[in-house]
Design an enzyme around this catalytic site. Structure first.
Site, PDB file in Angstrom:
ATOM      1  N   GLN A  94      42.981  56.586   4.516  1.00  0.00           N
ATOM      2  CA  GLN A  94      42.613  55.741   3.375  1.00  0.00           C
ATOM      3  C   GLN A  94      41.344  56.268   2.722  1.00  0.00           C
ATOM      4  O   GLN A  94      40.333  56.481   3.402  1.00  0.00           O
ATOM      5  CB  GLN A  94      42.407  54.283   3.815  1.00  0.00           C
ATOM      6  CG  GLN A  94      42.136  53.360   2.630  1.00  0.00           C
ATOM      7  CD  GLN A  94      41.988  51.886   3.014  1.00  0.00           C
ATOM      8  OE1 GLN A  94      41.945  51.540   4.199  1.00  0.00           O
ATOM      9  NE2 GLN A  94      41.924  51.024   2.014  1.00  0.00           N
ATOM     10  N   HIS A 100      46.364  49.347  -1.767  1.00  0.00           N
ATOM     11  CA  HIS A 100      47.336  49.919  -2.701  1.00  0.00           C
ATOM     12  C   HIS A 100      48.568  50.344  -1.940  1.00  0.00           C
ATOM     13  O   HIS A 100      48.474  50.936  -0.868  1.00  0.00           O
ATOM     14  CB  HIS A 100      46.739  51.092  -3.481  1.00  0.00           C
ATOM     15  CG  HIS A 100      46.021  52.101  -2.637  1.00  0.00           C
ATOM     16  ND1 HIS A 100      44.764  51.881  -2.109  1.00  0.00           N
ATOM     17  CD2 HIS A 100      46.393  53.325  -2.204  1.00  0.00           C
ATOM     18  CE1 HIS A 100      44.387  52.929  -1.408  1.00  0.00           C
ATOM     19  NE2 HIS A 100      45.366  53.825  -1.433  1.00  0.00           N
ATOM     20  N   LEU A 101      49.706  50.042  -2.530  1.00  0.00           N
ATOM     21  CA  LEU A 101      50.986  50.456  -1.970  1.00  0.00           C
ATOM     22  C   LEU A 101      51.404  51.740  -2.668  1.00  0.00           C
ATOM     23  O   LEU A 101      51.552  51.768  -3.895  1.00  0.00           O
ATOM     24  CB  LEU A 101      52.025  49.357  -2.225  1.00  0.00           C
ATOM     25  CG  LEU A 101      53.426  49.638  -1.695  1.00  0.00           C
ATOM     26  CD1 LEU A 101      53.459  49.496  -0.182  1.00  0.00           C
ATOM     27  CD2 LEU A 101      54.438  48.698  -2.335  1.00  0.00           C
ATOM     28  N   HIS A 102      51.566  52.813  -1.875  1.00  0.00           N
ATOM     29  CA  HIS A 102      52.115  54.050  -2.435  1.00  0.00           C
ATOM     30  C   HIS A 102      53.631  53.902  -2.529  1.00  0.00           C
ATOM     31  O   HIS A 102      54.279  53.546  -1.526  1.00  0.00           O
ATOM     32  CB  HIS A 102      51.825  55.235  -1.506  1.00  0.00           C
ATOM     33  CG  HIS A 102      50.383  55.608  -1.350  1.00  0.00           C
ATOM     34  ND1 HIS A 102      49.805  56.660  -2.037  1.00  0.00           N
ATOM     35  CD2 HIS A 102      49.404  55.089  -0.570  1.00  0.00           C
ATOM     36  CE1 HIS A 102      48.538  56.776  -1.675  1.00  0.00           C
ATOM     37  NE2 HIS A 102      48.264  55.833  -0.789  1.00  0.00           N
TER      38      HIS A 102
HETATM   39  P1  5GP Z   1      44.700  56.527  -0.016  1.00  0.00           P
HETATM   40  O1  5GP Z   1      44.369  57.895   0.500  1.00  0.00           O
HETATM   41  O2  5GP Z   1      43.473  55.640  -0.066  1.00  0.00           O
HETATM   42  O3  5GP Z   1      45.864  55.866   0.663  1.00  0.00           O
HETATM   43  O4  5GP Z   1      45.210  56.748  -1.502  1.00  0.00           O
HETATM   44  C1  5GP Z   1      44.372  56.851  -2.590  1.00  0.00           C
HETATM   45  C2  5GP Z   1      45.202  57.442  -3.703  1.00  0.00           C
HETATM   46  O5  5GP Z   1      44.548  57.185  -4.924  1.00  0.00           O
HETATM   47  C3  5GP Z   1      45.389  58.947  -3.591  1.00  0.00           C
HETATM   48  O6  5GP Z   1      46.772  59.251  -3.560  1.00  0.00           O
HETATM   49  C4  5GP Z   1      44.687  59.488  -4.838  1.00  0.00           C
HETATM   50  O7  5GP Z   1      45.361  60.590  -5.384  1.00  0.00           O
HETATM   51  C5  5GP Z   1      44.686  58.296  -5.761  1.00  0.00           C
HETATM   52  N1  5GP Z   1      43.567  58.236  -6.677  1.00  0.00           N
HETATM   53  C6  5GP Z   1      42.252  58.411  -6.352  1.00  0.00           C
HETATM   54  N2  5GP Z   1      41.479  58.239  -7.450  1.00  0.00           N
HETATM   55  C7  5GP Z   1      42.348  57.919  -8.465  1.00  0.00           C
HETATM   56  C8  5GP Z   1      42.136  57.620  -9.847  1.00  0.00           C
HETATM   57  O8  5GP Z   1      41.021  57.593 -10.370  1.00  0.00           O
HETATM   58  N3  5GP Z   1      43.240  57.361 -10.581  1.00  0.00           N
HETATM   59  C9  5GP Z   1      44.497  57.359 -10.043  1.00  0.00           C
HETATM   60  N4  5GP Z   1      45.524  57.074 -10.871  1.00  0.00           N
HETATM   61  N5  5GP Z   1      44.720  57.639  -8.747  1.00  0.00           N
HETATM   62  C10 5GP Z   1      43.656  57.914  -7.975  1.00  0.00           C
END
Ligand code: 5GP
Ligand code: ZN
Length: 114
Positions: A94, A100-102
Site C-alpha cells: 500500500q 482504494h479498490l484496484h
Molecule cells: P497502492 O499501492 O496503495 O495499493 O496503490 C496506489 C495506486 O495509486 C498505484 O497503482 C498508483 O499507480 C496509483 N496512483 C498514485 N498516485 C496517483 C495519482 O496521483 N493519480 C492516479 N490516478 N493514480 C495514482
C-alpha cells in the site's frame, strides 16, 4: 485530510481521468496501469486502510465492489475475468493511505500475486 492525494482527486484539486462517480464513491484511471483496465475506486469518505474500517463502513466497502463490477461490465471484462484488490500496509504494497479498490483486467493474471 488535505494532504491525501486521493482526497485531492475526489475534490477535483488535482486532475484524474474519472470514469464513474456517485454520492459515495469516485473511480478514476490509475496513472501507472498494470493491466489494460486498471481503475481505482475510492470512497468519498477518507478511510486510511482496511485496518481503520469501522462497522458503519461495511456497506461503503461493499459499494466499492459494486462499482468495480459495473466498471468491469462496461469494459467488457466481466466475462473474461477481472481482479479486485485492496492492498493494506507495507507487506501488501500500500502506497496511498486512502482505501482504494484496484479493478484490474484485460489480460491473463497469475496467482499467487507477487
Ligand atoms: P497502492 O499501492 O496503495 O495499493 O496503490 C496506489 C495506486 O495509486 C498505484 O497503482 C498508483 O499507480 C496509483 N496512483 C498514485 N498516485 C496517483 C495519482 O496521483 N493519480 C492516479 N490516478 N493514480 C495514482
Ligand atoms: Zn483521503
Amino acid at each position: 485530510m488535505d494532504a491525501c492525494i486521493f482526497c485531492l482527486i475526489r475534490d477535483g484539486k488535482i486532475p484524474a481521468k474519472r470514469v464513474y462517480e456517485d454520492d459515495q464513491a469516485v473511480a478514476f484511471e490509475d496513472t501507472n496501469p498494470q493491466a489494460p483496465t486498471h481503475v481505482l475506486v475510492i470512497p468519498r469518505k477518507h478511510v486510511s486502510s482496511l485496518n481503520e474500517l469501522e462497522p458503519a463502513d461495511e456497506a461503503l466497502v461493499g459499494h466499492l465492489f459494486s462499482v468495480g463490477r459495473k466498471i468491469a461490465q462496461e469494459r467488457g471484462i466481466h466475462g473474461t475475468g477481472w481482479r479486485a484488490v485492496i492492498n493494506t500496509n507495507r507487506d501488501a504494497g500500500q502506497t496511498v493511505f486512502h482505501i482504494h479498490l484496484h479493478v484490474l483486467g484485460g489480460r491473463s493474471m497469475r496467482w499467487p500475486p507477487g
